[in-house]
Design a protein around this motif. Structure first.
Motif, PDB file in Angstrom:
ATOM      1  N   HIS A  44       0.841  -1.207   0.000  1.00  0.00           N
ATOM      2  CA  HIS A  44       0.000   0.000   0.000  1.00  0.00           C
ATOM      3  C   HIS A  44       0.867   1.245   0.000  1.00  0.00           C
ATOM      4  O   HIS A  44       1.822   1.347   0.774  1.00  0.00           O
ATOM      5  CB  HIS A  44      -0.887   0.048   1.249  1.00  0.00           C
ATOM      6  CG  HIS A  44      -2.157  -0.713   1.124  1.00  0.00           C
ATOM      7  ND1 HIS A  44      -3.141  -0.384   0.222  1.00  0.00           N
ATOM      8  CD2 HIS A  44      -2.616  -1.793   1.802  1.00  0.00           C
ATOM      9  CE1 HIS A  44      -4.151  -1.221   0.348  1.00  0.00           C
ATOM     10  NE2 HIS A  44      -3.851  -2.096   1.288  1.00  0.00           N
ATOM     11  N   PRO A  45       0.517   2.228  -0.838  1.00  0.00           N
ATOM     12  CA  PRO A  45       1.211   3.508  -0.750  1.00  0.00           C
ATOM     13  C   PRO A  45       0.857   4.192   0.574  1.00  0.00           C
ATOM     14  O   PRO A  45      -0.198   3.911   1.165  1.00  0.00           O
ATOM     15  CB  PRO A  45       0.688   4.295  -1.955  1.00  0.00           C
ATOM     16  CG  PRO A  45      -0.490   3.558  -2.468  1.00  0.00           C
ATOM     17  CD  PRO A  45      -0.459   2.172  -1.909  1.00  0.00           C
ATOM     18  N   PRO A  46       1.724   5.076   1.064  1.00  0.00           N
ATOM     19  CA  PRO A  46       1.457   5.752   2.343  1.00  0.00           C
ATOM     20  C   PRO A  46       0.091   6.438   2.420  1.00  0.00           C
ATOM     21  O   PRO A  46      -0.535   6.448   3.481  1.00  0.00           O
ATOM     22  CB  PRO A  46       2.602   6.775   2.447  1.00  0.00           C
ATOM     23  CG  PRO A  46       3.705   6.180   1.628  1.00  0.00           C
ATOM     24  CD  PRO A  46       3.028   5.452   0.501  1.00  0.00           C
ATOM     25  N   ALA A  47      -0.391   6.968   1.304  1.00  0.00           N
ATOM     26  CA  ALA A  47      -1.697   7.643   1.312  1.00  0.00           C
ATOM     27  C   ALA A  47      -2.821   6.658   1.659  1.00  0.00           C
ATOM     28  O   ALA A  47      -3.767   7.012   2.378  1.00  0.00           O
ATOM     29  CB  ALA A  47      -1.976   8.308  -0.033  1.00  0.00           C
ATOM     30  N   ASN A  48      -2.732   5.425   1.175  1.00  0.00           N
ATOM     31  CA  ASN A  48      -3.750   4.416   1.499  1.00  0.00           C
ATOM     32  C   ASN A  48      -3.718   4.075   2.981  1.00  0.00           C
ATOM     33  O   ASN A  48      -4.768   3.945   3.625  1.00  0.00           O
ATOM     34  CB  ASN A  48      -3.543   3.145   0.676  1.00  0.00           C
ATOM     35  CG  ASN A  48      -3.994   3.254  -0.751  1.00  0.00           C
ATOM     36  OD1 ASN A  48      -4.374   4.317  -1.221  1.00  0.00           O
ATOM     37  ND2 ASN A  48      -3.933   2.143  -1.469  1.00  0.00           N
TER      38      ASN A  48
END
Length: 177
Positions: A44-48
């Motif tokens: 998961h990207p940090p935003a997710n």
């Protein structure tokens, strides 16, 4: 004398709603099969992670890059075998993963809402709050008959779940004679 094809280990995506034990079962299954293991949460990207930590469900758009990263990992394990824990809640998500890794097999861990909620409430140090469990059950689309995969209930401990999963996966992926 007929030649016998070597059995190729599958790449397995351990799927299901949060709290079903995907990471635990995935790790134990990978160890049992002697293959590499990955946790979909790590893709998961940090935003997710920030959205989920704040109690905001991910949208299909949010999940796209994550699914692509998981798919790339699975494609890289083709012929080698591997296990990746990945919720893969919707058929469209699984189709996207299979586009990247056509031989991917799914292990759907299932359990009722009450049981999974209790397990999630006891979990420590995970970014996914129990409050998002209902949204996960709401979008869950179980495996369909034309999808390569098996379903295993998680009512027993992880060791028993892995044993049942191994038996089911072996039956599903047994090489032709």
């Amino acid at each position: 004398m007929p030649t016998q094809r070597a059995h190729v280990l599958p790449v397995v995506a351990v799927m299901g709603v949060a709290g079903t034990g995907k990471s635990t079962v995935g790790g134990l299954l990978a160890a049992r099969l002697g293959v590499a293991c990955a946790d979909g949460d790590d893709f998961h990207p940090p935003a997710n992670v920030a959205r989920m930590s704040a109690g905001t469900p991910l949208t299909d758009e949010d999940r796209g890059p994550w699914l692509d990263a998981v798919g790339r990992w699975a494609r890289g394990r083709a012929g080698l075998g591997g296990v990746v824990a990945c919720s893969a809640l919707k058929r469209a998500y699984r189709d996207r993963l299979r586009t990247a890794a056509p031989e991917l097999v799914f292990l759907h861990l299932t359990g009722d809402r009450e049981l999974i909620g209790r397990w999630m409430a006891r979990r420590e140090g995970h970014f996914m709050p129990t409050a998002l469990l209902d949204s996960q059950f709401a979008i869950l689309q179980p495996l369909e008959p034309d999808e390569a995969g098996v379903t295993v209930e998680v009512t027993e401990g992880p060791g028993e779940v892995v044993e049942r999963a191994v038996r089911a996966l072996r039956a599903l992926t047994r090489p032709p004679r």
